[in-house]
Design an enzyme around this catalytic site. Sequence first.
Site, PDB file in Angstrom:
ATOM      1  N   SER A 158       0.816  -1.213   0.000  1.00  0.00           N
ATOM      2  CA  SER A 158       0.000   0.000   0.000  1.00  0.00           C
ATOM      3  C   SER A 158       0.851   1.265   0.000  1.00  0.00           C
ATOM      4  O   SER A 158       2.025   1.254   0.398  1.00  0.00           O
ATOM      5  CB  SER A 158      -0.930   0.003   1.220  1.00  0.00           C
ATOM      6  OG  SER A 158      -1.718  -1.165   1.228  1.00  0.00           O
TER       7      SER A 158
HETATM    8  N1  SAM Z   1      -0.339  -5.015   4.030  1.00  0.00           N
HETATM    9  C1  SAM Z   1       0.373  -5.345   2.838  1.00  0.00           C
HETATM   10  C2  SAM Z   1       1.774  -4.811   2.834  1.00  0.00           C
HETATM   11  O1  SAM Z   1       2.191  -4.162   3.792  1.00  0.00           O
HETATM   12  O2  SAM Z   1       2.489  -5.078   1.850  1.00  0.00           O
HETATM   13  C3  SAM Z   1      -0.376  -4.971   1.575  1.00  0.00           C
HETATM   14  C4  SAM Z   1      -1.610  -5.768   1.408  1.00  0.00           C
HETATM   15  S1  SAM Z   1      -2.275  -5.913  -0.208  1.00  0.00           S
HETATM   16  C5  SAM Z   1      -2.952  -4.314  -0.472  1.00  0.00           C
HETATM   17  C6  SAM Z   1      -3.661  -6.971   0.212  1.00  0.00           C
HETATM   18  C7  SAM Z   1      -3.262  -8.389   0.540  1.00  0.00           C
HETATM   19  O3  SAM Z   1      -4.406  -9.082   1.022  1.00  0.00           O
HETATM   20  C8  SAM Z   1      -2.765  -9.176  -0.667  1.00  0.00           C
HETATM   21  O4  SAM Z   1      -1.482  -9.662  -0.420  1.00  0.00           O
HETATM   22  C9  SAM Z   1      -3.787 -10.310  -0.785  1.00  0.00           C
HETATM   23  O5  SAM Z   1      -3.241 -11.533  -1.260  1.00  0.00           O
HETATM   24  C10 SAM Z   1      -4.292 -10.425   0.639  1.00  0.00           C
HETATM   25  N2  SAM Z   1      -5.595 -11.094   0.803  1.00  0.00           N
HETATM   26  C11 SAM Z   1      -6.723 -10.960   0.067  1.00  0.00           C
HETATM   27  N3  SAM Z   1      -7.709 -11.727   0.581  1.00  0.00           N
HETATM   28  C12 SAM Z   1      -7.195 -12.370   1.651  1.00  0.00           C
HETATM   29  C13 SAM Z   1      -7.711 -13.305   2.600  1.00  0.00           C
HETATM   30  N4  SAM Z   1      -8.973 -13.740   2.553  1.00  0.00           N
HETATM   31  N5  SAM Z   1      -6.883 -13.748   3.561  1.00  0.00           N
HETATM   32  C14 SAM Z   1      -5.601 -13.324   3.644  1.00  0.00           C
HETATM   33  N6  SAM Z   1      -5.050 -12.444   2.771  1.00  0.00           N
HETATM   34  C15 SAM Z   1      -5.836 -11.969   1.796  1.00  0.00           C
END
Ligand code: SAM
Length: 223
Positions: A65
């Site tokens: 993000s």
């Molecule tokens: N917080 C992260 C960072 O610091 O790099 C960025 C997060 S990214 C915007 C959103 C993440 O949520 C992705 O890596 C995606 O694979 C994960 N995601 C989506 N649905 C999910 C779920 N049900 N359980 C766990 N992770 C999930």
Amino acid sequence: MEAELRFQELRHRMVEEQLVGRSIRDQRLLEVMHKIPRHQFIPSAYRHLAYEDGPLPIGEGQTISQPYMVALMTQLLQLQGDEKVLEIGTGSGYQAAILACLAKQVFTIERHAALAEQASRNLSRLGITNVSVITGDGSLGLPEEAPFDGIMLTAAAPRVPKPLFKQLAEGGRLVAPIGGVKGQYLNLWIRKGEKLEMDEVAPVAFVPLRGAFGWSVKDWEDI
Ligand code: SAM
């Protein structure tokens, strides 16, 4: 060494211009954002852009993000240092690293095993030991470790997954982007007894939350 100094300089400017220059006032948070090397969480092809004002690709179609969004969401949790926090969507591990410096214990869940493994490596390289990275469906939360003083969703959900409200401690704060492909609202909930107070914070744009309480591929594309 020279590159590290250049990154340090860029990080300082990022904190001053993108965070202090906007609404970020939490001094502990600003110090931590100043300290944690965001470029070490970013694939080499994009590393030179690490301190730009936006999200960046990290593989598996996912993103790290925007720094301001990381700071804004963290500030909303109002961490003092003794909290147990749950993050859903580990991605690169950068947000978890920030949380780890401000809370006592962090659990973070990522559905892509390759990202979870890379995030674990990123965190260990920095000597961060109070984060547990779990591969799985974060929309279910982590009932065995509940209750949490803070819960943060870093992916867009159609609504707050029910299990997460159940896992929020008394006085606990939950931050989540709620909405669909066309955009979402960053919302904050605070548990007060049986009640949940809600505040709308800002319009945002996140990748979708998948899993049992997230978006299906079809619904995300159709709305
Ligand atoms: N917080 C992260 C960072 O610091 O790099 C960025 C997060 S990214 C915007 C959103 C993440 O949520 C992705 O890596 C995606 O694979 C994960 N995601 C989506 N649905 C999910 C779920 N049900 N359980 C766990 N992770 C999930």
